[in-house]
Design an enzyme around this catalytic site. Structure first.
Site, PDB file in Angstrom:
ATOM      1  N   TRP A 135       7.443   8.878   2.303  1.00 53.06           N
ATOM      2  CA  TRP A 135       7.863   9.461   1.026  1.00 53.06           C
ATOM      3  C   TRP A 135       7.906  10.984   1.118  1.00 53.06           C
ATOM      4  O   TRP A 135       6.961  11.614   1.591  1.00 53.06           O
ATOM      5  CB  TRP A 135       6.872   9.012  -0.045  1.00 53.06           C
ATOM      6  N   SER A 154       4.176   5.066   5.918  1.00 55.96           N
ATOM      7  CA  SER A 154       3.957   5.081   4.478  1.00 55.96           C
ATOM      8  C   SER A 154       4.997   4.241   3.735  1.00 55.96           C
ATOM      9  O   SER A 154       5.134   3.048   4.006  1.00 55.96           O
ATOM     10  CB  SER A 154       3.939   6.532   3.993  1.00 55.96           C
ATOM     11  N   ASP A 195      -8.033   7.494   5.016  1.00 63.05           N
ATOM     12  CA  ASP A 195      -6.736   7.848   4.420  1.00 63.05           C
ATOM     13  C   ASP A 195      -6.862   7.883   2.901  1.00 63.05           C
ATOM     14  O   ASP A 195      -7.215   6.883   2.277  1.00 63.05           O
ATOM     15  CB  ASP A 195      -5.690   6.821   4.859  1.00 63.05           C
ATOM     16  N   HIS A 229      -3.652  10.522   6.242  1.00 60.94           N
ATOM     17  CA  HIS A 229      -2.306   9.954   6.153  1.00 60.94           C
ATOM     18  C   HIS A 229      -1.362  10.584   7.173  1.00 60.94           C
ATOM     19  O   HIS A 229      -0.392   9.965   7.579  1.00 60.94           O
ATOM     20  CB  HIS A 229      -1.765  10.151   4.737  1.00 60.94           C
TER      21      HIS A 229
END
Length: 273
Positions: free
Chosen positions: A30, A96, A224, A253
């Site tokens: 994203w 992700s 994360d 992440h």
């Protein structure tokens, strides 16, 4: 070489295509674009692989239409690129929200062209708290996040950058790298940023994951803060019969940067195995 492709709804998408060996398609997370994969691209080109990376709609150098941010359309965009380049015996590496696009691509278009998938901290199988997903995150958390993005989007990314890279656990990442990744995230369309975040949070990928037939590697950091491992990858391995999870005790992440050497080696072993 970098080039452009036009989809069936007239959206022009930018992609990069380097090398001539067995192909790897990298699907970004994203707000990130294809340059997210800089440290993977150089490594796998040196190993003799072909590296293909796309800027999804609303991201990077691709068009920003007002529609098409649902996961079905984004998965169809991935399919169109795969077919346009006639990619076969393909490894898909996704991060992700790109994990959602990958598993939806497979459920909509099949696995004839795909040999395996490697998912880095994927936003699957289902992020939202519901009666049948008690481990999920309350929708109020999503609404609060979106409100913060509407109010001060740069501040939101800056304040979460240290957690994104887990710098308290993995020192050594430079401020220059952090600044560059923030800049990359802010380059995404503010509209696409909002719509896609809601889509990724509310889309139920449990049927997609349960239907996976290709070998699946999951790489996820235990601390994360963006995609919680208990909600995501640890649930995937319960649903997907061919999935294997490698957990990193000190990865946030952004493990594609902070743990690039380990991640690249894991993916290479996965492909060769």
């Amino acid at each position: 070489m970098p080039t452009f492709q036009t989809t069936t709804d007239g959206t022009t998408l930018y992609y990069q295509d380097f090398g001539s060996g067995t192909p790897i398609l990298f699907v970004s997370g994203w707000t990130l674009d294809s340059n997210q994969w800089e440290y993977q691209m150089h490594y796998f080109l040196a190993q003799g692989y072909r590296c293909v990376m796309m800027d999804r709609r609303g991201h990077g150098r691709s068009d920003t239409p007002s529609t098409g941010y649902d996961v079905d359309t984004r998965a169809d965009d991935v399919a169109a690129l795969i077919e346009h380049l006639d990619l076969r015996d393909l490894t898909i590496v996704a991060h992700s929200a790109g994990g959602g696009e990958t598993v939806r691509y497979l459920s909509r278009h099949g696995s004839d062209r795909v040999a395996r998938i490697a998912l880095l901290a994927p936003a699957i199988p289902f992020m939202m708290l519901t009666d049948d997903n008690p481990i999920g995150i309350p929708v109020e958390a999503l609404e609060g996040l979106l409100e913060q993005l509407r109010t001060d989007r740069p501040k939101w990314f800056v304040e979460r950058s240290q957690g994104y890279f887990a710098t308290h656990l993995r020192p050594g990442i430079t401020q220059a790298v952090i600044d560059e990744e923030i800049r990359r995230c802010l380059s995404a369309s503010p509209y696409a940023t909002q719509v896609m975040q809601r889509e990724a949070f509310t889309t139920d990928h449990r049927p997609d994951v349960a239907a996976l037939t290709v070998p699946t590697l999951l790489l996820h950091g235990i601390p994360d803060q963006s995609i919680l491992i208990d909600v995501a990858s640890r649930q995937v391995v319960k649903l997907a019969p061919h999935a294997v999870l490698k957990e990193y005790p000190d990865a946030g992440h952004g493990l594609y940067i902070t743990h690039a050497a380990e991640v690249n080696a894991e993916i290479l072993d996965f492909i060769k195995g």
